[in-house]
Design a protein around this motif. Structure first.
Motif, short mmCIF file in Angstrom:
data_model
loop_
_atom_site.label_atom_id
_atom_site.label_comp_id
_atom_site.label_asym_id
_atom_site.label_seq_id
_atom_site.Cartn_x
_atom_site.Cartn_y
_atom_site.Cartn_z
N GLY A 130 -3.44 -0.48 -6.53
CA GLY A 130 -2.10 -0.97 -6.27
C GLY A 130 -1.17 -0.87 -7.46
O GLY A 130 -1.55 -1.18 -8.59
N HIS A 131 0.07 -0.39 -7.20
CA HIS A 131 1.02 -0.27 -8.31
C HIS A 131 2.41 -0.76 -7.90
O HIS A 131 3.40 -0.39 -8.51
N GLU A 132 2.46 -1.55 -6.83
CA GLU A 132 3.75 -2.08 -6.39
C GLU A 132 3.59 -3.58 -6.20
O GLU A 132 2.70 -4.02 -5.48
N ALA A 133 4.44 -4.36 -6.85
CA ALA A 133 4.32 -5.82 -6.70
C ALA A 133 5.59 -6.56 -7.09
O ALA A 133 6.38 -6.11 -7.91
N ILE A 150 0.88 -1.18 0.00
CA ILE A 150 0.00 0.00 0.00
C ILE A 150 0.91 1.22 0.00
O ILE A 150 1.87 1.29 0.77
N CYS A 151 0.60 2.18 -0.87
CA CYS A 151 1.46 3.34 -1.08
C CYS A 151 0.67 4.61 -0.77
O CYS A 151 -0.57 4.63 -0.89
N GLY A 152 1.37 5.67 -0.40
CA GLY A 152 0.72 6.96 -0.19
C GLY A 152 -0.11 7.39 -1.39
O GLY A 152 -1.15 8.02 -1.24
N THR A 153 0.35 7.03 -2.59
CA THR A 153 -0.38 7.39 -3.80
C THR A 153 -1.77 6.73 -3.82
O THR A 153 -2.74 7.33 -4.27
N ASP A 154 -1.87 5.50 -3.30
CA ASP A 154 -3.18 4.83 -3.24
C ASP A 154 -4.14 5.63 -2.38
O ASP A 154 -5.35 5.67 -2.65
N SER A 160 9.76 -1.56 -6.56
CA SER A 160 8.68 -1.41 -7.54
C SER A 160 8.39 0.08 -7.77
O SER A 160 8.15 0.50 -8.90
N ASP A 161 8.41 0.86 -6.69
CA ASP A 161 8.08 2.28 -6.80
C ASP A 161 8.93 3.15 -5.88
O ASP A 161 9.53 4.14 -6.32
N ILE A 162 8.99 2.78 -4.59
CA ILE A 162 9.49 3.68 -3.55
C ILE A 162 10.96 4.09 -3.75
O ILE A 162 11.27 5.29 -3.78
N PHE A 163 11.83 3.12 -3.86
CA PHE A 163 13.25 3.44 -3.98
C PHE A 163 13.53 4.19 -5.30
O PHE A 163 14.18 5.25 -5.28
#
Ligand SMILES: [Zn+2]
Ligand SMILES: [Zn+2]
Length: 377
Positions: free
Chosen positions: A59-62, A37-41, A161-164
Motif C-alpha cells: 500500500g502506498h496511498e493513505a 488498493i491501487c493498480g500498482t499493488d 495520495s497518488d492517483i490525482f
C-alpha cells in the motif's frame, strides 16, 4: 496492528505485525484512517513488479492522523489530519529541490542511483513498509505529509495520495496545451483523473480508449469521447475521430498489465497478456511530431518499446514515476474549491478485514470496480 502483507506472488495476507516506531528524527508516525488498493499493488501481487521482500506491508496511498513526530520534524503536531505522498523525497537534495521528488538522492536506502523510493514496493524502492495498515512510519515527514483542511473529507483526500497527482503529472508529461486533442489510454481511476487533468490543462477534446464499458460510462460523464477496444478497432476509430491525423497528445495510463483486445471472453484471460499494447497504440495513434506521456507502470527490465516508429514520427516521449509532492498542494486546492470531485471515482468501500477479497475482485477487473478505498478506522 493489522496490515496487508506480501508473502509471495499471489500470496498476500492480512497479518498481525509489530506496530511501527520512529527510527529517524525526520520520521512521523501516523494512525491511518483511509488506505486504498491501487493498480500498482496488483503488479506486486501478480509478480509483474519483481523483487519484493517477504513481509513487506503493501500500500502506498493513505490519509491519517499524526500520532507522533521525530525531533527534527517541524510544522506537524499530533492530532492533525494528513495525506501521505506515495513517493518519498527528502526535500533538500538537488533533485527534490528541482521538483524531482521521485528521484530523490537520499530517501532510497539503496543509494542515490537506485531511483524512486515509495511505500510498499520492491526491494529496489526501499523497501519501506506500506500503508494498508493501521499505523505507518512516514520517512521525511515534512515532505511526505501534507495537512488536510477540515473541509476536505478523508474520502476526498485519499485520491490525492497518488492517483490525482499521477494523472496530472501524465498530462504535464504529454505537454497538454490549449485546444489540444488528447487521447487517454486506459479509463481506470488514473485515466479518469487524466481526463479531468487534461481538461484543466487546456485540452479541447479528450478521447478515451478502454475495454470496460462501466469505465467508459464514467469517462463520458466527463464529456470525453469513448472507444471500447473490445467492440471496435481503436486505431481505426481514433483516426476517424481526428480526421486521419491522430491526437496531438497521448497519456498512457495502462502499463505492462494491458489486456489483449477481445481476450476478456477467453476463459484463460489474464491481465498482462499484451504487455506493450498501450505503448504500441500510443505511438501508432499520436499525430506526427506529437507527444506522449507515459504514467502506466513498467518494471525495470522491460525493454520492449516501438522506438523505430516513434523516431520516424519525430515524437516527444516523456515518462516516469510521479513527483507527488510537486503537485499535491495545488491539487488539494482544486478539491477544496470543488473544481474536481474525487468522490465520483470511488466505487468500493471495504473494511481492512475484507482487503484480501477486495484485491481479488480488483485483480479480475470486475465491471464497475474503479477504486477501492479501505476504511481502516
Ligand atoms: Zn497508487
Ligand atoms: Zn531528496
Amino acid at each position: 496492528m493489522k496490515a496487508v502483507v506480501w508473502h509471495g506472488t499471489g500470496d498476500i495476507r492480512l497479518d498481525d505485525v509489530d506496530d511501527p516506531r520512529i527510527q529517524e528524527p525526520t520520521d512521523a508516525l501516523i494512525r491511518i484512517t483511509r488506505s486504498a488498493i491501487c493498480g500498482t499493488d496488483l503488479h506486486m501481487v501478480r509478480g509483474t513488479m519483481p523483487d519484493m521482500a517477504e513481509g513487506t506491508v503493501l500500500g502506498h496511498e493513505a490519509v491519517g492522523v499524526v500520532e507522533e513526530v521525530g525531533d527534527a520534524v517541524r510544522g506537524f503536531t499530533p492530532g492533525e489530519r494528513v495525506v501521505v505522498t506515495s513517493t518519498i523525497g527528502c526535500g533538500t537534495c538537488s533533485y527534490c529541490r528541482a521538483g524531482y521528488f521521485a528521484q530523490c538522492d537520499t530517501a532510497n536506502p539503496n543509494g542515490p542511483a537506485a531511483g524512486t523510493c515509495f511505500f510498499g514496493g520492491p526491494k529496489s524502492t526501499g523497501p519501506i513498509n506500506g500503508l494498508q495498515a493501521e499505523y505507518a512510519r512516514i520517512p521525511h515527514a515534512m515532505t511526505t505529509l501534507v495537512r488536510v483542511p477540515d473541509s476536505v473529507s478523508d474520502d476526498q483526500a485519499i485520491l490525492l495520495s497518488d492517483i490525482f497527482p499521477t494523472a496530472w503529472f501524465g498530462a504535464r508529461l504529454a505537454e497538454v496545451g490549449s485546444g489540444d486533442t488528447v487521447l487517454v489510454l486506459g479509463a481506470g481511476v488514473v485515466g479518469q483523473f487524466a481526463i479531468a487533468s487534461a481538461k484543466r490543462q487546456g485540452a479541447g477534446r479528450v478521447i478515451v480508449v478502454d475495454g470496460i464499458s462501466s469505465r467508459l460510462d464514467k469517462a463520458r460523464a466527463q464529456n470525453a469521447e469513448t472507444v471500447n477496444f473490445n467492440d471496435e478497432d481503436p486505431v481505426e476509430i481514433v483516426r476517424e475521430l481526428t480526421g486521419g491525423i491522430g491526437p496531438d497528445r497521448v497519456i498512457e495510463a495502462v502499463g505492462v498489465d494491458a489486456e489483449k483486445p477481445g481476450s476478456r471472453t477467453d476463459e484463460q484471460w489474464k491481465p498482462g497478456d499484451a504487455p506493450r499494447q498501450a505503448l504500441d497504440w500510443a505511438v501508432e495513434l499520436v499525430a506526427k511530431a506529437g507527444s506522449v506521456g507515459i504514467i502506466g507502470v513498467y518494471p525495470p527490465g522491460f525493454d520492449d518499446f516501438p522506438i523505430g516508429a516513434a523516431m520516424n514520427k519525430n515524437l516527444t516521449l516523456r515518462m516516469g514515476n510521479c513527483n507527488h509532492r510537486r503537485y499535491l498542494p495545488q491539487l488539494l486546492d482544486l478539491v477544496l474549491t470543488g473544481a474536481v470531485d474525487p468522490l465520483t471515482f470511488i466505487t468500493q468501500h471495504e473494511k481492512t478485514t475484507s482487503a484480501i477479497d477486495a484485491y481479488k475482485s480488483f485483480d479480475l477487473r470486475e465491471d464497475g470496480w474503479l477504486k477501492t478505498v479501505l476504511d481502516v478506522a
